[in-house]
Design an enzyme around this catalytic site. Sequence first.
Site, mmCIF file in Angstrom:
data_model
loop_
_atom_site.group_PDB
_atom_site.id
_atom_site.type_symbol
_atom_site.label_atom_id
_atom_site.label_comp_id
_atom_site.label_asym_id
_atom_site.label_seq_id
_atom_site.Cartn_x
_atom_site.Cartn_y
_atom_site.Cartn_z
ATOM 1 N N GLY A 33 -68.235 8.177 -11.503
ATOM 2 C CA GLY A 33 -68.614 8.407 -12.897
ATOM 3 C C GLY A 33 -69.151 9.801 -13.102
ATOM 4 N N ASN A 34 -69.714 10.045 -14.264
ATOM 5 C CA ASN A 34 -70.303 11.357 -14.546
ATOM 6 C C ASN A 34 -71.513 11.190 -15.459
ATOM 7 O OD1 ASN A 34 -69.420 11.775 -17.459
ATOM 8 N ND2 ASN A 34 -67.452 11.383 -16.470
ATOM 9 N N ARG A 35 -72.164 12.290 -15.762
ATOM 10 C CA ARG A 35 -73.467 12.232 -16.425
ATOM 11 C C ARG A 35 -73.393 12.229 -17.954
ATOM 12 N NH1 ARG A 35 -77.946 14.230 -13.278
ATOM 13 N NH2 ARG A 35 -78.586 15.481 -15.052
ATOM 14 N N SER A 36 -72.218 12.065 -18.521
ATOM 15 C CA SER A 36 -72.128 12.049 -19.983
ATOM 16 C C SER A 36 -72.867 10.836 -20.565
ATOM 17 C CB SER A 36 -70.656 11.988 -20.409
ATOM 18 O OG SER A 36 -70.572 11.748 -21.789
ATOM 19 N N ALA A 100 -66.186 12.738 -21.636
ATOM 20 C CA ALA A 100 -66.084 13.379 -20.331
ATOM 21 C C ALA A 100 -65.077 12.554 -19.529
ATOM 22 C CB ALA A 100 -67.438 13.403 -19.646
#
Length: 224
Positions: A33-36, A100
């Site tokens: 995943g990512n930090r969005s 994102a």
Amino acid sequence: RALAGAPRDLAGRRVVVSAGGTREPIDPVRFIGNRSSGIQGYALAKVAAARGAEVVLVAANTALPDPAGVRVERVGSALEMREAVLKAAASADAVVMAAAVADFRPVTSATSKIKKKDADDVPRIELVQNPDILAELVGRRAPGQVIAGFAAETDDVLAHGRAKLARKGCDLLVVNQVGEDLTFGAPDNAGVVLSASGREREIPRGTKEALASVVWDEITSLLT
Ligand code: CTP
Ligand code: CA
């Protein structure tokens, strides 16, 4: 104000906004995943609805409640987002890719949970590149449709942004600086809207709704 007393200049327009960070499955319990946070995308959807647009919000992972007056389609992975966005975009006047989207996904997702074995027997996750949804949108853009992207950069923000706008072929690219405490999960944002025409408009630090309003101003000026 971004919401109360907003102009109704998007009445009769259909718009699509993507938001949040995609999750690329590794196995049934794990993902990349990512930090969005999704806050900026949700703000874009809210402001568009307040200005009278019919809004489809394609939301990847976020912890946010559905905004009122917006059709929300929840997706997980980049491939799911691609399908939902391309479908909704077919009849849209404007599309804003604020999500994102993961650049890479595991080649395969294990059907059962990957178990620990010996310390020297560590799984390797092979990755493959995801399709570029924004580039595909540009490739199949209907006449008059306005397409905007976002670019979060950690350094050389403007130079990277200009090159990215040219590479992607979209009408607008909103660039902002990210890292440490900037932007991710924060209620405020700042940036520059780069236009394919060469116009560059700086947006001072303010709420994500205020930034969304400027983005819709720029989009509205391009709608015919
Ligand atoms: N985007 C997309 N599909 C992808 C990757 C990105 O639609 N597979 C969109 C994002 O939603 C954003 C824009 O493209 O609106 C720019 O994303 P960004 O990650 O900054 O660009 P990339 O081309 O992926 O370049 P980078 O190597 O900097 O990540
Ligand atoms: Ca990327």
